[in-house]
Design an enzyme around this catalytic site. Sequence first.
Site, PDB file in Angstrom:
ATOM      1  N   SER A  14      -1.442  -2.658   6.520  1.00  0.00           N
ATOM      2  CA  SER A  14      -0.406  -1.905   7.236  1.00  0.00           C
ATOM      3  C   SER A  14      -0.870  -1.664   8.667  1.00  0.00           C
ATOM      4  CB  SER A  14      -0.186  -0.559   6.551  1.00  0.00           C
ATOM      5  OG  SER A  14       0.517   0.327   7.405  1.00  0.00           O
ATOM      6  N   TYR A  59      -3.040   7.015   2.940  1.00  0.00           N
ATOM      7  CA  TYR A  59      -2.501   5.647   3.064  1.00  0.00           C
ATOM      8  C   TYR A  59      -3.233   4.871   4.156  1.00  0.00           C
ATOM      9  CZ  TYR A  59       1.282   2.125   3.490  1.00  0.00           C
ATOM     10  OH  TYR A  59       2.024   0.971   3.537  1.00  0.00           O
TER      11      TYR A  59
HETATM   12  N1  LIG Z   1       7.842  -0.398   4.294  1.00  0.00           N
HETATM   13  C1  LIG Z   1       6.977  -0.396   5.297  1.00  0.00           C
HETATM   14  O1  LIG Z   1       7.258   0.017   6.430  1.00  0.00           O
HETATM   15  C2  LIG Z   1       5.589  -0.924   5.062  1.00  0.00           C
HETATM   16  C3  LIG Z   1       4.738  -1.006   6.139  1.00  0.00           C
HETATM   17  C4  LIG Z   1       3.463  -1.491   5.936  1.00  0.00           C
HETATM   18  C5  LIG Z   1       3.058  -1.893   4.688  1.00  0.00           C
HETATM   19  N2  LIG Z   1       3.910  -1.780   3.630  1.00  0.00           N
HETATM   20  C6  LIG Z   1       3.414  -2.229   2.334  1.00  0.00           C
HETATM   21  O2  LIG Z   1       4.233  -3.266   1.873  1.00  0.00           O
HETATM   22  C7  LIG Z   1       4.194  -3.315   0.441  1.00  0.00           C
HETATM   23  C8  LIG Z   1       5.611  -3.328  -0.106  1.00  0.00           C
HETATM   24  O3  LIG Z   1       6.246  -2.134   0.313  1.00  0.00           O
HETATM   25  P1  LIG Z   1       7.803  -1.854   0.193  1.00  0.00           P
HETATM   26  O4  LIG Z   1       8.207  -1.205   1.457  1.00  0.00           O
HETATM   27  O5  LIG Z   1       8.522  -3.077  -0.273  1.00  0.00           O
HETATM   28  O6  LIG Z   1       7.774  -0.727  -0.925  1.00  0.00           O
HETATM   29  P2  LIG Z   1       8.581  -0.629  -2.299  1.00  0.00           P
HETATM   30  O7  LIG Z   1       9.999  -1.023  -2.109  1.00  0.00           O
HETATM   31  O8  LIG Z   1       8.265   0.729  -2.835  1.00  0.00           O
HETATM   32  O9  LIG Z   1       7.862  -1.747  -3.184  1.00  0.00           O
HETATM   33  C9  LIG Z   1       6.689  -1.554  -3.876  1.00  0.00           C
HETATM   34  C10 LIG Z   1       6.914  -1.982  -5.313  1.00  0.00           C
HETATM   35  O10 LIG Z   1       5.686  -1.792  -6.029  1.00  0.00           O
HETATM   36  C11 LIG Z   1       6.009  -1.178  -7.266  1.00  0.00           C
HETATM   37  N3  LIG Z   1       4.874  -0.458  -7.830  1.00  0.00           N
HETATM   38  C12 LIG Z   1       4.450   0.798  -7.541  1.00  0.00           C
HETATM   39  N4  LIG Z   1       3.407   1.109  -8.313  1.00  0.00           N
HETATM   40  C13 LIG Z   1       3.170   0.036  -9.100  1.00  0.00           C
HETATM   41  C14 LIG Z   1       2.238  -0.241 -10.106  1.00  0.00           C
HETATM   42  N5  LIG Z   1       1.288   0.667 -10.468  1.00  0.00           N
HETATM   43  N6  LIG Z   1       2.271  -1.441 -10.712  1.00  0.00           N
HETATM   44  C15 LIG Z   1       3.205  -2.350 -10.377  1.00  0.00           C
HETATM   45  N7  LIG Z   1       4.137  -2.151  -9.440  1.00  0.00           N
HETATM   46  C16 LIG Z   1       4.112  -0.956  -8.805  1.00  0.00           C
HETATM   47  C17 LIG Z   1       7.133  -0.243  -6.923  1.00  0.00           C
HETATM   48  O11 LIG Z   1       7.807   0.156  -8.079  1.00  0.00           O
HETATM   49  P3  LIG Z   1       8.393   1.674  -8.175  1.00  0.00           P
HETATM   50  O12 LIG Z   1       9.618   1.671  -7.340  1.00  0.00           O
HETATM   51  O13 LIG Z   1       8.630   1.825  -9.635  1.00  0.00           O
HETATM   52  O14 LIG Z   1       7.327   2.597  -7.647  1.00  0.00           O
HETATM   53  C18 LIG Z   1       7.976  -1.130  -6.009  1.00  0.00           C
HETATM   54  O15 LIG Z   1       8.842  -1.956  -6.765  1.00  0.00           O
HETATM   55  C19 LIG Z   1       3.387  -2.092   0.006  1.00  0.00           C
HETATM   56  O16 LIG Z   1       2.055  -2.464  -0.229  1.00  0.00           O
HETATM   57  C20 LIG Z   1       3.462  -1.192   1.225  1.00  0.00           C
HETATM   58  O17 LIG Z   1       2.385  -0.285   1.269  1.00  0.00           O
HETATM   59  C21 LIG Z   1       5.186  -1.310   3.780  1.00  0.00           C
END
Ligand SMILES: NC(=O)c1ccc[n+]([C@@H]2O[C@H](COP(=O)([O-])OP(=O)(O)OC[C@H]3O[C@@H](n4cnc5c(N)ncnc54)[C@H](OP(=O)(O)O)[C@@H]3O)[C@@H](O)[C@H]2O)c1
Length: 276
Positions: free
Chosen positions: A156, A169
């Site tokens: 990130s 985080y």
């Molecule tokens: N969005 C941003 O601005 C941003 C920026 C930098 C980095 N990121 C990173 O990008 C990645 C994807 O993020 P996103 O924005 O797409 O978030 P998201 O929509 O919350 O996607 C993450 C997925 O991981 C699942 N998950 C959570 N805990 C889990 C577990 N123990 N085992 C298996 N699956 C699990 C979540 O399910 P639940 O919904 O059931 O929890 C969700 O489906 C993450 O690593 C995040 O930290 C995001």
Amino acid sequence: MDLAEVTRMYDFTGRSIVITGGAGILGGEIACALVGCGAKVAILDRDPALADRLMKRFETSIGEAIVVYADVLNRESLLKAEKVVIEAFGRIDGLINSAGGNKPEATTGDRSFFDVPEGALRFVFDLNVMGTILSTQVFARRMAEQREGVVLNFSSMNALRPLTRVLGYSAAKAAVSNFTQWLAVHLAQEYSPNIRVNALAPGFFLTDQNRYLLTEKETGALTSRGQSIISHTPMGRFGTPEDLLGTVLWLMSPASAFVTGVVVPVDGGFQAFSGV
Ligand SMILES: NC(=O)c1ccc[n+]([C@@H]2O[C@H](COP(=O)([O-])OP(=O)(O)OC[C@H]3O[C@@H](n4cnc5c(N)ncnc54)[C@H](OP(=O)(O)O)[C@@H]3O)[C@@H](O)[C@H]2O)c1
């Protein structure tokens, strides 16, 4: 090089790719792009029903997708998922560690640094760091045996430029960046130079995990923090999931054959801007 060669590089036909957290916002968009480019994609998530919204999008794609239950914090469930993927696809060519996220209690703001609960910090470390390492132990073993493969982690912008308040985080994603470099060297030296490991460092993408920090619940207007991010992003907007796709396809494909151990910012220039 000509257009036909470029097209071949981005043709994922027959390649099998696992995406943890693949039902999420960013992982789901990546799954659609890879299936659209011919890949066989295993969408792993602890709530597979979340992937239902994606299934319609696969109907016209040239690749295929399966949805498999896996909790990235539970090795047994990862091993079971690996069995399902191998039965379906026969091999694993790529792993994208997209499961990750934050927790409001692991931030300061409503509470002082001294009172941030240990449990919240451990949750965020476990999900982002242990979830990435455990999944890689299970799925990259195949790549070590095959002597080729590619791993893509989610770091990130917080790892490079820690944001105020975002304690757990930022530290956890910094560990993901460090693990990315460590594993790239380890797999290349101990197993094969044809196994590559890289990471994305997305800037600010408005999703469920940060909506509460960046927009007002009632009106959807930008909070002062959301406004501050936009004014520090030279491109003047939040990212959309589609903004990641070019970088993901590049890092997952032979187009990046000599790239390993890097963390690529996709941030609209946030990291480059000094604020002046
Ligand atoms: N969005 C941003 O601005 C941003 C920026 C930098 C980095 N990121 C990173 O990008 C990645 C994807 O993020 P996103 O924005 O797409 O978030 P998201 O929509 O919350 O996607 C993450 C997925 O991981 C699942 N998950 C959570 N805990 C889990 C577990 N123990 N085992 C298996 N699956 C699990 C979540 O399910 P639940 O919904 O059931 O929890 C969700 O489906 C993450 O690593 C995040 O930290 C995001």
